[in-house]
Design a protein around this motif. Structure first.
Motif, short mmCIF file in Angstrom:
data_model
loop_
_atom_site.label_atom_id
_atom_site.label_comp_id
_atom_site.label_asym_id
_atom_site.label_seq_id
_atom_site.Cartn_x
_atom_site.Cartn_y
_atom_site.Cartn_z
N ALA A 226 1.08 -0.83 -0.33
CA ALA A 226 -0.20 -0.07 -0.32
C ALA A 226 0.40 1.32 0.07
CB ALA A 226 -1.04 -0.20 1.01
N ALA A 227 2.43 1.21 0.67
CA ALA A 227 2.46 2.11 0.72
C ALA A 227 3.58 2.54 -0.68
CB ALA A 227 3.98 2.25 1.90
N HIS A 228 4.04 1.75 -1.42
CA HIS A 228 4.39 0.73 -2.73
C HIS A 228 3.38 2.92 -2.90
CE1 HIS A 228 6.42 0.82 -6.19
NE2 HIS A 228 5.18 0.16 -7.01
N VAL B 211 9.14 -3.86 -5.85
CA VAL B 211 9.54 -4.53 -4.93
C VAL B 211 10.15 -3.98 -3.41
CG1 VAL B 211 10.66 -6.70 -3.93
CG2 VAL B 211 8.92 -7.18 -5.35
N LEU B 212 10.73 -2.81 -3.81
CA LEU B 212 11.12 -2.52 -2.59
C LEU B 212 10.41 -2.14 -1.83
CD1 LEU B 212 14.75 -0.46 -2.14
CD2 LEU B 212 12.96 1.13 -2.53
N THR B 213 9.85 -1.10 -1.73
CA THR B 213 9.56 -1.17 0.00
C THR B 213 8.62 -2.26 0.42
OG1 THR B 213 8.59 1.50 -1.31
CG2 THR B 213 7.37 0.56 0.71
N PRO B 214 8.32 -3.33 0.04
CA PRO B 214 7.13 -3.80 0.37
C PRO B 214 8.68 -5.72 0.77
CG PRO B 214 6.36 -3.81 -1.84
CD PRO B 214 6.89 -2.97 -1.84
N ALA B 215 9.63 -5.22 0.75
CA ALA B 215 10.13 -5.99 0.73
C ALA B 215 11.50 -5.50 1.73
CB ALA B 215 11.43 -6.50 -0.12
#
Length: 95
Positions: A16-18, A30-34
């Motif tokens: 959601a933040a991505h 994938v950066l933010t969720p990872a």
């Protein structure tokens, strides 16, 4: 097994933040969720080792929400850095 709930929650909020943070074309999907998921794992494990019980709200707030806040801040910083680097590269090339 409760750590899975924290990891799934952090990953979902990271997704959601991505989508809420601008500049998606400048970073991977994938950066933010990872980052949020990895931080949630570290924080949850660290607090468990420190003796915080699974019934404590602080364990869940720190591991799920805290990791998403840090991941979102890292993503915003990365986007700013990328925009600045791209602008200086364009200026150096005379574009």
């Amino acid at each position: 097994m409760y750590i899975l709930l924290a990891l799934i929650g952090a990953c979902a909020l990271g997704i959601a933040a991505h989508f809420l943070i601008g500049g998606r074309e400048l970073r991977g999907v994938v950066l933010t969720p990872a980052v949020a998921t990895a931080l949630a794992a570290v924080v949850y494990t660290g607090l468990q080792w420190a003796g915080v019980g699974e019934d404590s709200i602080w364990l869940w707030l720190a591991s799920v929400l805290g990791s998403v806040v840090v991941a979102a801040a890292a993503t915003v910083a990365l986007v700013r850095f990328r925009r600045r680097a791209d602008a200086s590269a364009r200026a150096a090339l005379g574009i």
